[in-house]
Each structure stands twice: as structure tokens, then as C-alpha cells.
Design an enzyme around this catalytic site. Structure first.
Site, PDB file in Angstrom:
ATOM      1  N   LYS A   1     -13.821 -10.159   1.330  1.00 36.86           N
ATOM      2  CA  LYS A   1     -14.751 -10.150   2.465  1.00 36.86           C
ATOM      3  C   LYS A   1     -16.118  -9.716   1.952  1.00 36.86           C
ATOM      4  O   LYS A   1     -16.349  -8.553   1.649  1.00 36.86           O
ATOM      5  CB  LYS A   1     -14.292  -9.153   3.540  1.00 36.86           C
TER       6      LYS A   1
ATOM      7  N   GLU B   1     -15.496   2.938  -3.931  1.00 36.48           N
ATOM      8  CA  GLU B   1     -16.742   3.198  -4.667  1.00 36.48           C
ATOM      9  C   GLU B   1     -17.819   3.380  -3.613  1.00 36.48           C
ATOM     10  O   GLU B   1     -18.212   2.415  -2.959  1.00 36.48           O
ATOM     11  CB  GLU B   1     -17.079   2.017  -5.583  1.00 36.48           C
TER      12      GLU B   1
ATOM     13  N   CYS C   1     -26.186   2.205  -5.823  1.00 38.07           N
ATOM     14  CA  CYS C   1     -25.467   3.461  -5.595  1.00 38.07           C
ATOM     15  C   CYS C   1     -25.902   4.506  -6.621  1.00 38.07           C
ATOM     16  O   CYS C   1     -25.988   5.683  -6.313  1.00 38.07           O
ATOM     17  CB  CYS C   1     -23.966   3.218  -5.656  1.00 38.07           C
TER      18      CYS C   1
ATOM     19  N   GLU D   1     -28.163   9.711   1.542  1.00 40.51           N
ATOM     20  CA  GLU D   1     -28.445   8.731   0.490  1.00 40.51           C
ATOM     21  C   GLU D   1     -29.642   7.897   0.930  1.00 40.51           C
ATOM     22  O   GLU D   1     -29.565   7.189   1.945  1.00 40.51           O
ATOM     23  CB  GLU D   1     -27.227   7.824   0.280  1.00 40.51           C
TER      24      GLU D   1
ATOM     25  N   LYS E   1     -16.409  13.951  -5.816  1.00 40.44           N
ATOM     26  CA  LYS E   1     -16.717  14.406  -4.450  1.00 40.44           C
ATOM     27  C   LYS E   1     -16.701  13.224  -3.457  1.00 40.44           C
ATOM     28  O   LYS E   1     -15.790  12.385  -3.532  1.00 40.44           O
ATOM     29  CB  LYS E   1     -18.048  15.172  -4.452  1.00 40.44           C
TER      30      LYS E   1
HETATM   31  P1  NAD Z   1     -21.231  -0.807   4.121  1.00 41.51           P
HETATM   32  O1  NAD Z   1     -20.253   0.303   4.043  1.00 41.51           O
HETATM   33  O2  NAD Z   1     -22.055  -0.917   5.351  1.00 41.51           O
HETATM   34  O3  NAD Z   1     -20.497  -2.213   3.968  1.00 41.51           O
HETATM   35  C1  NAD Z   1     -19.708  -2.525   2.850  1.00 41.51           C
HETATM   36  C2  NAD Z   1     -18.702  -3.597   3.234  1.00 41.51           C
HETATM   37  O4  NAD Z   1     -17.783  -3.034   4.166  1.00 41.51           O
HETATM   38  C3  NAD Z   1     -19.305  -4.811   3.911  1.00 41.51           C
HETATM   39  O5  NAD Z   1     -18.641  -5.965   3.471  1.00 41.51           O
HETATM   40  C4  NAD Z   1     -19.024  -4.539   5.377  1.00 41.51           C
HETATM   41  O6  NAD Z   1     -18.993  -5.716   6.156  1.00 41.51           O
HETATM   42  C5  NAD Z   1     -17.660  -3.895   5.269  1.00 41.51           C
HETATM   43  N1  NAD Z   1     -17.262  -3.101   6.449  1.00 41.51           N
HETATM   44  C6  NAD Z   1     -18.054  -2.465   7.328  1.00 41.51           C
HETATM   45  N2  NAD Z   1     -17.307  -1.857   8.268  1.00 41.51           N
HETATM   46  C7  NAD Z   1     -16.016  -2.106   7.971  1.00 41.51           C
HETATM   47  C8  NAD Z   1     -14.778  -1.748   8.556  1.00 41.51           C
HETATM   48  N3  NAD Z   1     -14.711  -1.008   9.671  1.00 41.51           N
HETATM   49  N4  NAD Z   1     -13.641  -2.178   7.976  1.00 41.51           N
HETATM   50  C9  NAD Z   1     -13.667  -2.900   6.844  1.00 41.51           C
HETATM   51  N5  NAD Z   1     -14.814  -3.289   6.252  1.00 41.51           N
HETATM   52  C10 NAD Z   1     -15.979  -2.898   6.795  1.00 41.51           C
HETATM   53  O7  NAD Z   1     -22.133  -0.689   2.807  1.00 41.51           O
HETATM   54  P2  NAD Z   1     -23.422  -1.545   2.445  1.00 41.51           P
HETATM   55  O8  NAD Z   1     -24.545  -1.060   3.320  1.00 41.51           O
HETATM   56  O9  NAD Z   1     -23.081  -2.989   2.426  1.00 41.51           O
HETATM   57  O10 NAD Z   1     -23.673  -1.111   0.916  1.00 41.51           O
HETATM   58  C11 NAD Z   1     -24.474  -0.046   0.546  1.00 41.51           C
HETATM   59  C12 NAD Z   1     -23.631   1.179   0.250  1.00 41.51           C
HETATM   60  O11 NAD Z   1     -22.723   0.872  -0.812  1.00 41.51           O
HETATM   61  C13 NAD Z   1     -24.450   2.355  -0.258  1.00 41.51           C
HETATM   62  O12 NAD Z   1     -23.958   3.528   0.324  1.00 41.51           O
HETATM   63  C14 NAD Z   1     -24.172   2.367  -1.757  1.00 41.51           C
HETATM   64  O13 NAD Z   1     -24.356   3.591  -2.385  1.00 41.51           O
HETATM   65  C15 NAD Z   1     -22.765   1.914  -1.791  1.00 41.51           C
HETATM   66  N6  NAD Z   1     -22.445   1.381  -3.118  1.00 41.51           N
HETATM   67  C16 NAD Z   1     -21.572   2.064  -3.921  1.00 41.51           C
HETATM   68  C17 NAD Z   1     -21.293   1.606  -5.209  1.00 41.51           C
HETATM   69  C18 NAD Z   1     -20.345   2.320  -6.116  1.00 41.51           C
HETATM   70  O14 NAD Z   1     -19.844   1.687  -7.038  1.00 41.51           O
HETATM   71  N7  NAD Z   1     -20.056   3.585  -5.891  1.00 41.51           N
HETATM   72  C19 NAD Z   1     -21.909   0.443  -5.670  1.00 41.51           C
HETATM   73  C20 NAD Z   1     -22.798  -0.222  -4.811  1.00 41.51           C
HETATM   74  C21 NAD Z   1     -23.038   0.246  -3.533  1.00 41.51           C
END
Ligand code: NAD
Length: 488
Positions: free
Chosen positions: A170, A245, A279, A380, A450
Site C-alpha cells: 500500500k 520504521e 526520518c 518531528e 525508543k
Molecule cells: P504516515 O504515517 O502518515 O503514513 C505512512 C503510510 O501509512 C501511508 O501509506 C499511509 O497511507 C498509511 N496509513 C495511514 N494510516 C493508516 C492506518 N490507520 N492503517 C494502515 N496504514 C495507514 O507517514 P508519512 O507522513 O507518509 O511519512 C512520514 C513519516 O514517516 C515521518 O514521521 C518520517 O519520519 C517517517 N519515516 C520513517 C523512516 C524510518 O525508516 N524510520 C523512513 C522514512 C519516513
């Protein structure tokens, strides 16, 4: 575009679609089906059906196939990068590098297929031995964010396919196009139809079905910490395996003996690459007192040279942020910090001019004198704004660095290796870069301490999360008596 299920382009049963917007222009790039739970169920059934054959393929065959697919993706870099820039906003040079990162990751795991050694463990009692072997987890639901739609898909697909799992992906609702094209390219290059399926639609519908569907064995998720908490809770209902992640607020510490010019370059790359939406972007900068004014002067000069614009323009260094929502978030964080007394050194607003009118641009921004309880520090900040702090020494820097709910990345800049090692030991983060901005590599594990996540992606460790461990206890004939049930 349509969804990609069982090697074919399909519409949603709902017949509804969503528009995909170019963040640089506000124009519609394309549209995709707005999938629902029924669409996910169909894709999961296909992935479940293909699991037996795909996981039974010999490791060497799977390895050759994945190498072959990575070669084909490489020849498609330009087209994929164009699409990525148009749906995500990042400059073309960053988009190309992201697609090449996908290729590198797939190649790395193609090389690991079948390289795992299993164990034979003799019982200390002498009755026999156990075989400890690895089995694919099953059907994986991969949920991908919008900031790196291609590489973060690759971090999941590459080890997962190498280990013999099948996928329902997805993509983020706003960046499905490149992932859909990739699925087609990979399938045309020989990946059996139905091994990789992509369903588009909202997280609250398509994502939730993945979390609840009992035929999904594992959720591989990258996204916000808040969403990660929901994922973990829902996955618990059917005891799915999860790797999460999540978000970060990475500290960068510049010591008094650092190469200042290099560190300035690193801070600019670390904070403003991908318009600060990484991230592991540098999100809090700590400077030793004695070098602070020199560093800040050079940093402001460097930031002045960052050319903001449409990612398709070859002169653009930094593109727009991804959405109007994201732009407002960054703006509000900056305003909240200035309301608490922060000083804007440069930036702090959207750039003016007709080329910026319709896109979601924000100037690269540096702030000093920031209250530590400002949102930009505590939460963040996913955009191009950076709070700068001056510290007495390494102890104070580390204490500040660790004062966060996050623990994803961090960096320390010093010529003294002992000092660097000490800092790395003390900083609560999954990765510490020494004299480098954050760059992930397929050969080393990546993940958070964390509230930045659970589990690891990349490296041999990342592969482990796509296997179940199977134990087979073998009792040598005539020796296994210990369990016999007493008779009176
Ligand atoms: P998000 O959590 O809003 O969305 C991520 C994904 O989850 C999307 O595909 C979204 O449609 C889906 N989603 C949303 N609600 C859901 C639910 N209830 N059930 C299942 N899926 C759902 O994140 P974003 O805004 O797309 O991405 C940015 C975030 O990602 C930032 O916080 C960033 O730090 C983090 N990030 C982390 C890493 C890492 O490796 N740690 C890498 C890149 C980004």
C-alpha cells in the site's frame, strides 16, 4: 493509472479514483483507483495463492531472477525518476539517486538469497539433535510513506522477496505512481504475476484491511510514530509480525575540533535534502561554543546558495515540501518557536514569485535561541527548518541529544576518534554517523531506539525479519525416553 494485482492493471470495485497532485505546481499528474477492503482481499488472496510456488523456487533461481530484475529497473531509471519527481516533488537528481538506491538494495539481497546457514544443535542430554531452519513469514503487507516511496519500498521488497515471501503493497495515498510503475517493470522483467501486488487507497481503509486480514502474516511499515502505534495495536489482534520504521528528531553534534567546512556541508545536506522530509534528517543542531559563530556564519552563506524550485528544473537544489498540509505544519512550527523567542537567521516563510504561487514551497530556514520546549524541538519537524543550539561540551550535547522521545539517527563531527566512539556509545539512537550526514546503506542494519521504531531493515539483520525460525527436534532411535508418561 490503475492498481496492479496478479500482474494486471485493475480498477477498484468502488469505481472511485483519487487525483495525484504535483507539489511544485498544484496540477493533477494522474489519478489512481480509490481502493477499498474488497480490493485488498482480492490482492491478499492472490499473494497467498502464489506463496507456495514462489517460496519453493530454489535460492539460486530466485537470486538470478532478482539480479535480472534489478538490471531492468536500472534501464528504467530516467522514466521512474521523472514520475517520482512529479508526484513527490524532489529534484530529479535526488529521484534518480533514490531509484538507483532501490536497484542497489535489490542487488544486495539478490546476493544473500540462499546464503543463510542453518544450524544443527545437539541436545546436551545426548538424545539427538535439533535442526534450526528458516521459513518465509508468508504474505507481507508493506505500508510505505510518501517521502521515499521507492527506496522504502525497496527496503521491504528486497529482503522479503529474497526470503521467499509474497507482497501486497500500500503506497502512500499521495505517491502511488512510481510504486505502481515499478511493480509493472519488475513483473515484466520476470517476477511471477501475483508475487507483488499494489493496492491504492486511503490508509484508513486499505491500510486497515491489511492490518486486520488474517492471511497477512507480517506488516512492514514506515511512517509516523503515531500511525506506528495504531499499526502495532491492530496487528496485535491477529499477532502479525511487525517492523516499524518511525519518526526521528536526529541530533547533529559539532565538536570544537571538527572540520568546520565539512560539517557545514554535512548540515546543509543533512537538513535540506528531500526538503528536510527524511526520518534521519538533521533536526537539531548542537554546536560547541568556541566554533559556533564561525559555523553559523558559514552555514547561513551556504543556505543562501540553495536554489529552491520545481524538481524538474535541472538547476533546482531543493524542491517543494510534499503537500500544503506539510508546508503549513512547518510554518506553524517556525511561528510557534519565534513566538517563544526564537530568532530566524534565514528563511522562515514561503518564497515569493510567480513560479512559487501554486506549489508548496518553503524557504530553507535556520533558527537560533530556540526554547527547548518548542514544537520544532519536541516533535518531528518534517520540513526544511532547523533549530541551532550552543553547548558547553560533549556531555551537555549528549544530554540534550538524548532528551527526546525519538532515537533514530544522530551524527558527531570531530577529528578525535576516541571522542566519536564515546559519543556513539552514549547517544540513544539506532545509527550514529561520524563525520557524515545520514546516508543509509543496504549492507548495514537501520532502525530506531525508543519511539523511532521496532525491528531493523537492511543488512543481514533486515533479512531475519522476513523469516520464521523453524525448529525440528530429531530423537535418535532408542534414545528419546525422557518424555515417557509414567504408568502407575
Ligand atoms: P504516515 O504515517 O502518515 O503514513 C505512512 C503510510 O501509512 C501511508 O501509506 C499511509 O497511507 C498509511 N496509513 C495511514 N494510516 C493508516 C492506518 N490507520 N492503517 C494502515 N496504514 C495507514 O507517514 P508519512 O507522513 O507518509 O511519512 C512520514 C513519516 O514517516 C515521518 O514521521 C518520517 O519520519 C517517517 N519515516 C520513517 C523512516 C524510518 O525508516 N524510520 C523512513 C522514512 C519516513
Amino acid at each position: 493509472m490503475k492498481m496492479f494485482v496478479d500482474g494486471k492493471w485493475v480498477d477498484s470495485v468502488t469505481g472511485n479514483t483519487s487525483s495525484i497532485i504535483n507539489p511544485a505546481t498544484g496540477e493533477v499528474v494522474d489519478s489512481v483507483p480509490r481502493g477499498n477492503r474488497e480490493d485488498v482481499k482480492v490482492a491478499v488472496d492472490v499473494a497467498k495463492d502464489r506463496l507456495k510456488k514462489w517460496s519453493a523456487m530454489s535460492p539460486i533461481e530466485r537470486s538470478r531472477l532478482l539480479y535480472g530484475i534489478s538490471d531492468v529497473v536500472r534501464t528504467n531509471v530516467e522514466g521512474l525518476a521523472q514520475t517520482l519527481t512529479m508526484e513527490q516533488g524532489k529534484p530529479l537528481y535526488e529521484a534518480r539517486s533514490e531509484v538507483m538506491g532501490f536497484v542497489g538494495c535489490l542487488e544486495y539481497y539478490a546476493g544473500l538469497t540462499g546464503r543463510f546457514r542453518s544450524a544443527q544443535v545437539p541436545f546436551t542430554s545426548g538424545e539427538g539433535y535439533s535442526l534450526v531452519t528458516k521459513k518465509p513469514v508468508g504474505v507481507v503487507g508493506a505500508i510505505v510513506p510518501w517521502n521515499f516511496p521507492v527506496s522504502l519500498l525497496g527496503w521491504k521488497l528486497s529482503p522479503g522477496l529474497a526470503a521467499g515471501n509474497t507482497f501486497v503493497v500500500k503506497p502512500a495515498s499521495t505517491t502511488p505512481l512510481t510504486d505502481l510503475k515499478l511493480a509493472e517493470v519488475m513483473t515484466n522483467a520476470g517476477l511471477p504475476a501475483g508475487v507483488l501486488n499494489v493496492v491504492t487507497g486511503p490508509g484508513s481503509v486499505v491500510g486497515e484491511e491489511l492490518l486486520e486480514n488474517p492471511k497477512i502474516s507480517k506488516i512492514a511499515f514506515t511512517g509516523e510514530t503515531g500511525t506506528g502505534k495504531r499499526i502495532m495495536g491492530q496487528a496485535a489482534l491477529t499477532i502479525k509480525r511487525v517492523t516499524l520504521e518511525l519518526g526521528g528528531s536526529d541530533p547533529m553534534i559539532v565538536c570544537d575540533d571538527a572540520d568546520i567546512d565539512l560539517a557545514v556541508e554535512g548540515a546543509a545536506f543533512g537538513r535540506f535534502r528531500n526538503a528536510g522530509q527524511i526520518c534521519t534528517s538533521v533536526k537539531r543542531l548542537f554546536l560547541f561554543q568556541s566554533i559556533a559563530s564561525d559555523f553559523i556564519r558559514k552555514f547561513v552563506e551556504k543556505v543562501k546558495l540553495i536554489r529552491v524550485g520545481n524538481g524538474l528544473d535541472p538547476h533546482t537544489v531543493m524542491g517543494p515540501v510534499h503537500s500544503e498540509h506539510q508546508r503549513k505544519e512547518v510554518q506553524q512550527m517556525v511561528e510557534e518557536a519565534t513566538g517563544r523567542g526564537a530568532h530566524v537567521l534565514i528563511g522562515g516563510r514561503s518564497p515569493s514569485g510567480t513560479e512559487f504561487d501554486k506549489g508548496y514551497f518553503f524557504e530553507p530556514t535556520l533558527l537560533t535561541e530556540v526554547d527547548y520546549d518548542s514544537r520544532i524541538v519536541r516533535e518531528e519537524c518534517f520540513g526544511p527548518a532547523l533549530p541551532i543550539f550552543i553547548v558547553r561540551d560533549l556531555e551537555e550535547a549528549i544530554e540534550r541529544a538524548n532528551d527526546s522521545i525519538y532515537g533514530l539517527g544522530s551524527s558527531v563531527w570531530t577529528k578525535n576518534l576516541e571522542r566519536a566512539q564515546y559519543a556513539s556509545e552514549m547517544i540513544e539512537a539506532g545509527t550514529t554517523w561520524i563525520n557524515s550526514p545520514p546516508i543509509s546503506r543496504p549492507e548495514v542494519p537501520f532502525g530506531g531506539f525508543k519511539q523511532s521504531g521496532i525491528g531493523r531493515e537492511l543488512g543481514v539483520e533486515g533479512l531475519e525479519y522476513y523469516y520464521e525460525t523453524k525448529t525440528t527436534q530429531v530423537y535418535e532411535y532408542g534414545k528419546g525416553k525422557k518424555w515417557r508418561y509414567p504408568e502407575n
